[in-house]
Write a protein that holds these residues in place. Structure first.
Motif, PDB file in Angstrom:
ATOM      1  N   PHE A 184       0.819  -1.212   0.000  1.00 45.13           N
ATOM      2  CA  PHE A 184       0.000   0.000   0.000  1.00 45.13           C
ATOM      3  C   PHE A 184       0.857   1.267   0.000  1.00 45.13           C
ATOM      4  O   PHE A 184       1.012   1.906  -1.025  1.00 45.13           O
ATOM      5  CB  PHE A 184      -0.957  -0.017   1.203  1.00 45.13           C
ATOM      6  CG  PHE A 184      -1.952  -1.128   1.153  1.00 45.13           C
ATOM      7  CD1 PHE A 184      -3.147  -0.974   0.472  1.00 45.13           C
ATOM      8  CD2 PHE A 184      -1.701  -2.340   1.774  1.00 45.13           C
ATOM      9  CE1 PHE A 184      -4.076  -2.007   0.406  1.00 45.13           C
ATOM     10  CE2 PHE A 184      -2.616  -3.391   1.718  1.00 45.13           C
ATOM     11  CZ  PHE A 184      -3.803  -3.214   1.031  1.00 45.13           C
ATOM     12  N   ALA A 185       1.403   1.629   1.146  1.00 48.24           N
ATOM     13  CA  ALA A 185       2.114   2.909   1.272  1.00 48.24           C
ATOM     14  C   ALA A 185       3.274   3.008   0.295  1.00 48.24           C
ATOM     15  O   ALA A 185       3.499   4.063  -0.315  1.00 48.24           O
ATOM     16  CB  ALA A 185       2.610   3.087   2.705  1.00 48.24           C
ATOM     17  N   ALA A 186       4.023   1.930   0.122  1.00 45.75           N
ATOM     18  CA  ALA A 186       5.173   1.960  -0.781  1.00 45.75           C
ATOM     19  C   ALA A 186       4.751   2.204  -2.218  1.00 45.75           C
ATOM     20  O   ALA A 186       5.541   2.681  -3.037  1.00 45.75           O
ATOM     21  CB  ALA A 186       5.964   0.657  -0.667  1.00 45.75           C
ATOM     22  N   LYS A 187       3.504   1.872  -2.547  1.00 49.32           N
ATOM     23  CA  LYS A 187       2.987   2.062  -3.902  1.00 49.32           C
ATOM     24  C   LYS A 187       2.156   3.340  -4.016  1.00 49.32           C
ATOM     25  O   LYS A 187       1.463   3.548  -5.002  1.00 49.32           O
ATOM     26  CB  LYS A 187       2.129   0.856  -4.296  1.00 49.32           C
ATOM     27  CG  LYS A 187       2.904  -0.456  -4.327  1.00 49.32           C
ATOM     28  CD  LYS A 187       1.975  -1.616  -4.660  1.00 49.32           C
ATOM     29  CE  LYS A 187       2.734  -2.937  -4.706  1.00 49.32           C
ATOM     30  NZ  LYS A 187       1.842  -4.080  -5.000  1.00 49.32           N
ATOM     31  N   ASN A 188       2.245   4.165  -2.957  1.00 53.17           N
ATOM     32  CA  ASN A 188       1.463   5.411  -2.905  1.00 53.17           C
ATOM     33  C   ASN A 188      -0.035   5.162  -3.021  1.00 53.17           C
ATOM     34  O   ASN A 188      -0.778   5.970  -3.566  1.00 53.17           O
ATOM     35  CB  ASN A 188       1.940   6.392  -3.987  1.00 53.17           C
ATOM     36  CG  ASN A 188       3.366   6.852  -3.745  1.00 53.17           C
ATOM     37  OD1 ASN A 188       3.751   7.143  -2.604  1.00 53.17           O
ATOM     38  ND2 ASN A 188       4.162   6.910  -4.805  1.00 53.17           N
ATOM     39  N   GLN A 189      -0.445   4.002  -2.517  1.00 57.24           N
ATOM     40  CA  GLN A 189      -1.864   3.680  -2.366  1.00 57.24           C
ATOM     41  C   GLN A 189      -2.081   3.343  -0.899  1.00 57.24           C
ATOM     42  O   GLN A 189      -2.343   2.207  -0.518  1.00 57.24           O
ATOM     43  CB  GLN A 189      -2.270   2.518  -3.272  1.00 57.24           C
ATOM     44  CG  GLN A 189      -2.232   2.871  -4.739  1.00 57.24           C
ATOM     45  CD  GLN A 189      -2.637   1.717  -5.623  1.00 57.24           C
ATOM     46  OE1 GLN A 189      -2.558   0.568  -5.237  1.00 57.24           O
ATOM     47  NE2 GLN A 189      -3.079   2.021  -6.832  1.00 57.24           N
ATOM     48  N   SER A 190      -1.919   4.356  -0.075  1.00 57.86           N
ATOM     49  CA  SER A 190      -1.824   4.152   1.361  1.00 57.86           C
ATOM     50  C   SER A 190      -3.086   3.568   1.967  1.00 57.86           C
ATOM     51  O   SER A 190      -4.197   3.974   1.641  1.00 57.86           O
ATOM     52  CB  SER A 190      -1.510   5.482   2.053  1.00 57.86           C
ATOM     53  OG  SER A 190      -0.279   5.995   1.604  1.00 57.86           O
ATOM     54  N   LEU A 191      -2.886   2.602   2.844  1.00 53.13           N
ATOM     55  CA  LEU A 191      -3.916   2.154   3.746  1.00 53.13           C
ATOM     56  C   LEU A 191      -3.944   3.224   4.839  1.00 53.13           C
ATOM     57  O   LEU A 191      -3.107   3.245   5.723  1.00 53.13           O
ATOM     58  CB  LEU A 191      -3.520   0.783   4.304  1.00 53.13           C
ATOM     59  CG  LEU A 191      -4.577  -0.234   4.646  1.00 53.13           C
ATOM     60  CD1 LEU A 191      -3.929  -1.568   5.006  1.00 53.13           C
ATOM     61  CD2 LEU A 191      -5.460   0.234   5.766  1.00 53.13           C
ATOM     62  N   GLU A 192      -4.883   4.153   4.748  1.00 54.71           N
ATOM     63  CA  GLU A 192      -4.771   5.414   5.485  1.00 54.71           C
ATOM     64  C   GLU A 192      -4.837   5.284   6.996  1.00 54.71           C
ATOM     65  O   GLU A 192      -4.263   6.103   7.719  1.00 54.71           O
ATOM     66  CB  GLU A 192      -5.865   6.394   5.016  1.00 54.71           C
ATOM     67  CG  GLU A 192      -5.565   7.068   3.687  1.00 54.71           C
ATOM     68  CD  GLU A 192      -5.886   6.229   2.476  1.00 54.71           C
ATOM     69  OE1 GLU A 192      -5.695   6.706   1.350  1.00 54.71           O
ATOM     70  OE2 GLU A 192      -6.344   5.068   2.648  1.00 54.71           O
ATOM     71  N   VAL A 193      -5.552   4.285   7.504  1.00 53.48           N
ATOM     72  CA  VAL A 193      -5.693   4.137   8.951  1.00 53.48           C
ATOM     73  C   VAL A 193      -5.391   2.695   9.357  1.00 53.48           C
ATOM     74  O   VAL A 193      -5.980   1.748   8.831  1.00 53.48           O
ATOM     75  CB  VAL A 193      -7.115   4.514   9.416  1.00 53.48           C
ATOM     76  CG1 VAL A 193      -7.298   4.206  10.902  1.00 53.48           C
ATOM     77  CG2 VAL A 193      -7.399   5.988   9.145  1.00 53.48           C
ATOM     78  N   GLU A 230       9.585   3.873   8.180  1.00 54.47           N
ATOM     79  CA  GLU A 230       9.151   3.837   6.778  1.00 54.47           C
ATOM     80  C   GLU A 230       7.752   4.427   6.629  1.00 54.47           C
ATOM     81  O   GLU A 230       7.475   5.171   5.677  1.00 54.47           O
ATOM     82  CB  GLU A 230       9.199   2.403   6.249  1.00 54.47           C
ATOM     83  CG  GLU A 230      10.616   1.846   6.125  1.00 54.47           C
ATOM     84  CD  GLU A 230      10.639   0.482   5.458  1.00 54.47           C
ATOM     85  OE1 GLU A 230      10.027   0.349   4.377  1.00 54.47           O
ATOM     86  OE2 GLU A 230      11.266  -0.434   5.998  1.00 54.47           O
ATOM     87  N   PHE A 231       6.853   4.101   7.558  1.00 59.73           N
ATOM     88  CA  PHE A 231       5.513   4.696   7.514  1.00 59.73           C
ATOM     89  C   PHE A 231       5.595   6.215   7.701  1.00 59.73           C
ATOM     90  O   PHE A 231       4.916   6.965   6.988  1.00 59.73           O
ATOM     91  CB  PHE A 231       4.616   4.080   8.588  1.00 59.73           C
ATOM     92  CG  PHE A 231       3.887   2.841   8.143  1.00 59.73           C
ATOM     93  CD1 PHE A 231       2.766   2.928   7.334  1.00 59.73           C
ATOM     94  CD2 PHE A 231       4.317   1.578   8.536  1.00 59.73           C
ATOM     95  CE1 PHE A 231       2.087   1.789   6.928  1.00 59.73           C
ATOM     96  CE2 PHE A 231       3.644   0.433   8.136  1.00 59.73           C
ATOM     97  CZ  PHE A 231       2.533   0.530   7.329  1.00 59.73           C
ATOM     98  N   LYS A 232       6.404   6.656   8.636  1.00 60.33           N
ATOM     99  CA  LYS A 232       6.560   8.100   8.844  1.00 60.33           C
ATOM    100  C   LYS A 232       7.069   8.778   7.578  1.00 60.33           C
ATOM    101  O   LYS A 232       6.657   9.894   7.240  1.00 60.33           O
ATOM    102  CB  LYS A 232       7.514   8.364  10.005  1.00 60.33           C
ATOM    103  CG  LYS A 232       6.937   8.066  11.384  1.00 60.33           C
ATOM    104  CD  LYS A 232       7.960   8.364  12.486  1.00 60.33           C
ATOM    105  CE  LYS A 232       7.386   8.128  13.863  1.00 60.33           C
ATOM    106  NZ  LYS A 232       8.393   8.379  14.936  1.00 60.33           N
ATOM    107  N   GLY A 233       7.967   8.092   6.869  1.00 59.23           N
ATOM    108  CA  GLY A 233       8.507   8.640   5.634  1.00 59.23           C
ATOM    109  C   GLY A 233       7.466   8.813   4.551  1.00 59.23           C
ATOM    110  O   GLY A 233       7.676   9.567   3.591  1.00 59.23           O
ATOM    111  N   LYS A 234       6.349   8.116   4.691  1.00 57.70           N
ATOM    112  CA  LYS A 234       5.242   8.253   3.741  1.00 57.70           C
ATOM    113  C   LYS A 234       4.138   9.176   4.264  1.00 57.70           C
ATOM    114  O   LYS A 234       3.035   9.202   3.722  1.00 57.70           O
ATOM    115  CB  LYS A 234       4.657   6.869   3.414  1.00 57.70           C
ATOM    116  CG  LYS A 234       5.550   6.034   2.502  1.00 57.70           C
ATOM    117  CD  LYS A 234       5.628   6.652   1.106  1.00 57.70           C
ATOM    118  CE  LYS A 234       6.404   5.766   0.147  1.00 57.70           C
ATOM    119  NZ  LYS A 234       6.442   6.331  -1.225  1.00 57.70           N
TER     120      LYS A 234
END
Length: 532
Positions: A184-193, A230-234
């Protein structure tokens, strides 16, 4: 694990089928035609799915009788206000009448039955090679909706993981945590919560090892990866207590409220406990997800209703049911201000075999495990009527996909490949076979060797007579199929062609099967091999 025959004294070849994952095989323009789905203008923009893990009809009745408020019509709880449609749902898995949470979550999120312990994958106990299948949460991300997972268990536990991860064993907690980022996040399709317990699956040190039911260590990621950084970086805000959860102003939120295990049970919470309760997490999740104008899909789990059932602990159960009921209130409060929201409440299975006597208030437990009784389904809001009546847990994925107009994926599976013996391909969408699909078998020189059409079971067969590299393309060209929900085939209008590429290079001698998480499937000497 497979139905392949032992090697014969012939020269066989090993095919490596590299399947381009499901999102490259989405069918643009597909519209599921479902009975009871709201008419135009009545479909939801948001879906809130609340799952009471282990919550059966008796658990609801016991809580209502003990904790409900009096009305002229009898005692009521917030769950009773989810009543535009009422139904019940079967929960069996691919290998048992009694499901576990992993196979149940897979069924509810993908439309596919799998065996107990597997997450987001087709089963490994039939004739087809296991493969990853997309979840409705992933399809929602593909559409551009915001998505979220909330649980009072570990956030990498079976039910939340079943909506976002693909692993052969539910105890691969570290791998699941990595997939939350990588898929998700790495592909800029974040699982927002993401809100739940067990921080140590996300930290570079202190990651535990996990074992299966037989005491064998599962193939899990025990590296030094710092997923929190890594999550913070996104752009994620990372919170660890109630205070920081309440004040977080963000559109992406990772909440890890325990170092190990689930959140503190309701009946054991001290006044100074700093962990958020389920209704607080629900309220914050909805606040964050509502920032996306395109809408959202969120799964919110009252995880420990199940744990109370395993313990046959009535006090534990009442506390967890109260928190879950209050989370339902948060969802209904949100819906009042956002009428384009569909609220669905259900369970993955019943746990404990609870029997509650309304006349006396007495109760008994018949089990310390899951049972096979149907579970309640309740829905409120636009599109609710399609959840009325009897259904299977696989129907839930198809109904939510239809309500949100998610593009149904096209999934192609195959049986193990043996030289000069028939290989069967199966095409399906959200767990239902697709008849009339065209499968083209193409060799390395780009010559079409065969053009196949799937039958009513979604199947077609081909025999490979020569070693080599092959591509298999699956397509559906503007045909109207009979793909009705709840029947062996679904109803879809297919306006364009979708292609699933299956690349088949020659195998190398002695090459071993690669694990399925890379989406590579290797078949050697007529048997499918799975690295777990």
């Amino acid at each position: 694990m497979g139905n392949g025959k032992k090697a014969l004294k012939l020269k066989f070849f090993c095919l490596i089928l590299t399947v381009t994952f499901l999102f490259t095989s989405l069918i643009p323009g597909v519209i599921f035609k479902t009975e009871g789905v709201a008419l135009a203008g009545q479909k939801p923009d948001n879906v809130i799915l609340l799952i009471g893990d282990g919550m059966g009809f008796e658990q609801v009745e016991a809580y209502r009788d003990k904790q409900g408020w009096a009305t002229p019509a009898g005692k009521k709880i917030y769950l009773d206000e989810v009543n535009d449609a009422l139904g019940k749902m079967t929960t069996y898995s691919a290998d048992s009448d009694i499901t576990d949470s992993a196979s149940a979550a897979t069924a509810m999120s993908t439309g596919y039955k799998t065996i107990n312990r597997m997450l987001g994958m087709t089963p490994d106990n039939d004739s087809f090679v296991p493969d990853e299948v997309p979840t409705i949460l992933e399809l929602a991300e593909q559409k551009g909706l915001a998505t979220g997972l909330v649980a009072t268990s570990q956030i990498c536990h079976a039910t939340p993981a079943g909506f976002a991860a693909h692993v052969t064993h539910r105890n691969q907690f570290n791998k699941i945590a990595a997939q939350y980022f990588d898929q998700f996040a790495a592909k800029n399709q974040s699982l927002e919560v993401l809100l739940g317990g067990e921080k140590r699956n996300f930290t570079p040190t202190g990651r535990p090892e996990y074992y299966n039911e037989a005491g064998k260590k599962v193939n899990d990621d025990n590296d030094n990866r710092d997923l929190i950084t890594e999550f913070k970086g996104k752009g994620y805000a990372v919170v660890e207590n109630t205070a920081s959860l309440k004040t977080a102003g963000t559109d992406k939120l990772l909440g890890l409220f325990t170092h190990k295990g689930g959140l503190t049970p309701e009946h054991k919470r001290a006044p100074d406990n700093v962990e958020p309760r389920l209704p607080e997490m629900t309220q914050k999740a909805l606040e964050v997800l509502a920032k996306d104008p395109d809408g959202f899909l969120v799964m919110i789990e009252g995880s420990q209703i199940d744990w109370a059932g395993h313990d046959n602990n009535y006090e534990y159960l009442m506390g967890e049911m109260k928190a879950f009921d209050q989370a339902v209130k948060m969802a209904l409060d949100f819906q009042k201000n956002n009428p384009d929201t569909l609220v669905i409440v259900t369970a993955d299975h019943e746990c404990g075999g609870l029997n509650y006597d309304l006349a006396t208030g007495n109760f008994t437990w018949s089990s310390k495990d899951h049972t096979d009784v149907p579970v309640p389904v309740m829905a409120e809001g636009p599109g609710a009527q399609t959840f009325r009546g009897n259904m299977d847990n696989t129907d839930l994925a198809r109904k939510i996909a239809a309500a949100l107009n998610l593009t149904p994926p096209l999934v192609t599976q195959h049986t193990p490949v043996t030289l000069n013996q028939s290989t069967t391909f199966k095409v399906s969408s959200l767990g239902l076979p697709v008849a009339g699909a065209t499968i083209s078998v193409i060799d390395a020189a780009n010559n079409v060797l065969a053009t196949l059409t799937t039958n009513i079971k979604g199947e077609a067969s081909h025999t490979f007579n020569k070693e080599g590299n092959y591509t298999v393309k699956t397509s559906i060209n503007g045909k109207e199929l009979s793909l009705k929900l709840g029947s062996p085939i679904a109803t879809a209008v297919l306006a364009s062609t979708s292609t699933v590429k299956v690349k088949v290079p020659k195998s190398k001698k002695g090459n071993k099967g690669k694990n399925l998480f890379s989406k590579n499937i290797k078949i050697k000497n007529q048997t499918k091999k799975i690295s777990a």
